[in-house]
Design a protein around this motif. Structure first.
Motif, PDB file in Angstrom:
ATOM      1  N   GLY A  71      86.414  45.348 108.462  1.00  0.00           N
ATOM      2  CA  GLY A  71      87.509  46.036 109.047  1.00  0.00           C
ATOM      3  C   GLY A  71      87.924  47.676 108.925  1.00  0.00           C
ATOM      4  O   GLY A  71      86.799  48.327 108.298  1.00  0.00           O
ATOM      5  N   VAL A  78      87.163  40.703 105.901  1.00  0.00           N
ATOM      6  CA  VAL A  78      87.809  40.230 107.087  1.00  0.00           C
ATOM      7  C   VAL A  78      87.873  39.136 107.167  1.00  0.00           C
ATOM      8  O   VAL A  78      87.049  38.111 107.076  1.00  0.00           O
ATOM      9  CB  VAL A  78      86.858  41.055 108.517  1.00  0.00           C
ATOM     10  N   LYS A  80      90.086  37.471 110.083  1.00  0.00           N
ATOM     11  CA  LYS A  80      90.499  37.304 111.493  1.00  0.00           C
ATOM     12  C   LYS A  80      89.697  38.308 112.412  1.00  0.00           C
ATOM     13  O   LYS A  80      89.466  39.216 111.836  1.00  0.00           O
ATOM     14  CB  LYS A  80      91.981  37.211 111.666  1.00  0.00           C
ATOM     15  N   GLU A  82      90.972  39.611 114.754  1.00  0.00           N
ATOM     16  CA  GLU A  82      91.651  40.851 115.092  1.00  0.00           C
ATOM     17  C   GLU A  82      91.798  42.228 114.174  1.00  0.00           C
ATOM     18  O   GLU A  82      91.881  43.099 114.427  1.00  0.00           O
ATOM     19  CB  GLU A  82      93.157  40.432 115.249  1.00  0.00           C
ATOM     20  N   GLU A  83      91.217  41.828 113.011  1.00  0.00           N
ATOM     21  CA  GLU A  83      90.900  42.697 111.888  1.00  0.00           C
ATOM     22  C   GLU A  83      89.542  43.367 111.982  1.00  0.00           C
ATOM     23  O   GLU A  83      89.461  44.388 111.296  1.00  0.00           O
ATOM     24  CB  GLU A  83      91.284  41.980 110.546  1.00  0.00           C
TER      25      GLU A  83
END
Length: 234
Positions: A71, A78, A80, A82-83
């Protein structure tokens, strides 16, 4: 699987380039996720959704796939997709020339470290030998000082017995000043102090007393063995 394979190869090549002189002027081995996605999509012709699915698979897999998802805060794990901010290869791919250069550099560094440790150990050994020699010299100087002190105190007592001295004792500092010249007193301070301590602990013929001389209290030494006993010993 094709997406994952291409992603692995791309990241390992980029990481290898970074380790081998960084010809592409990369800021880090961790490649931005958008850059990695564009490369994989262009090479494989796959959709961005497959790339996202590959990231999900990497994130949820218990196997070591050789790809690290990171991230913005590289120290945090991390959880997810999205991260994910960047991706880094755990196994940089380096050419033969680069590996040889790194091996030579590593060997030179290890050799330098070996000689540095050797020189350090040799220096420590020389220092210890120097300290041991100085301690032996100081020990010998202390015993020599003890002999001189005994001789001075004994001679002073004999002169008192012959009415050549006013008191049967002699001031400790007076003995010091008669044995050690002014310019050597700082250098000989430790030897003198050790000699005084040695006499206090190991010499029964000399007694340490406190007397008032010329209006001041001072420590003195008194010879406690009569002269006829000392003469008979000789």
């Amino acid at each position: 699987m094709n997406v994952l394979h291409e992603l692995y190869n791309y990241l390992s090549v980029q990481a290898g380039n970074f380790e081998c002189g960084n010809p592409e002027n990369l800021k880090s081995k961790c490649i931005w996720v958008s850059e990695a996605k564009d490369h994989v999509v262009n090479i494989t012709g796959s959709s961005p959704q497959k790339f996202e699915a590959a990231l999900h698979w990497i994130l949820n897999s218990n196997k070591d796939l050789g790809i690290w998802l990171k991230g913005r805060d590289l120290s945090e794990q991390v959880t997810k997709v999205e991260e994910v901010f960047c991706l880094e290869s755990a196994h940089p791919q380096m050419g033969l020339g680069c590996r040889f250069r790194r091996a030579v550099v590593t060997a030179i560094m290890n050799l330098f470290l070996f000689f540095w440790c050797l020189i350090t150990l040799w220096g420590i050994l020389l220092f210890l030998r120097y300290r041991w020699r100085k301690m032996e010299e100081e020990e010998q100087a202390m015993y020599e000082m003890v002999k001189k002190i005994i001789a001075v105190v004994q001679d002073h007592y004999k002169e008192w017995e012959r009415n050549l001295e006013r008191y049967p004792y002699v001031g400790i500092f007076h003995v010091r000043d008669s044995l050690i010249p002014p310019q050597s007193r700082k250098k000989m301070k430790r030897v003198w102090e050790r000699a005084v301590d040695f006499l206090a602990s190991n010499e029964s013929r000399i007694q340490t007393e406190s007397h008032r001389v010329a209006g001041e209290d001072m420590l003195v030494w008194r010879w406690t063995q009569p002269s006829y006993v000392s003469d008979s010993e000789h």
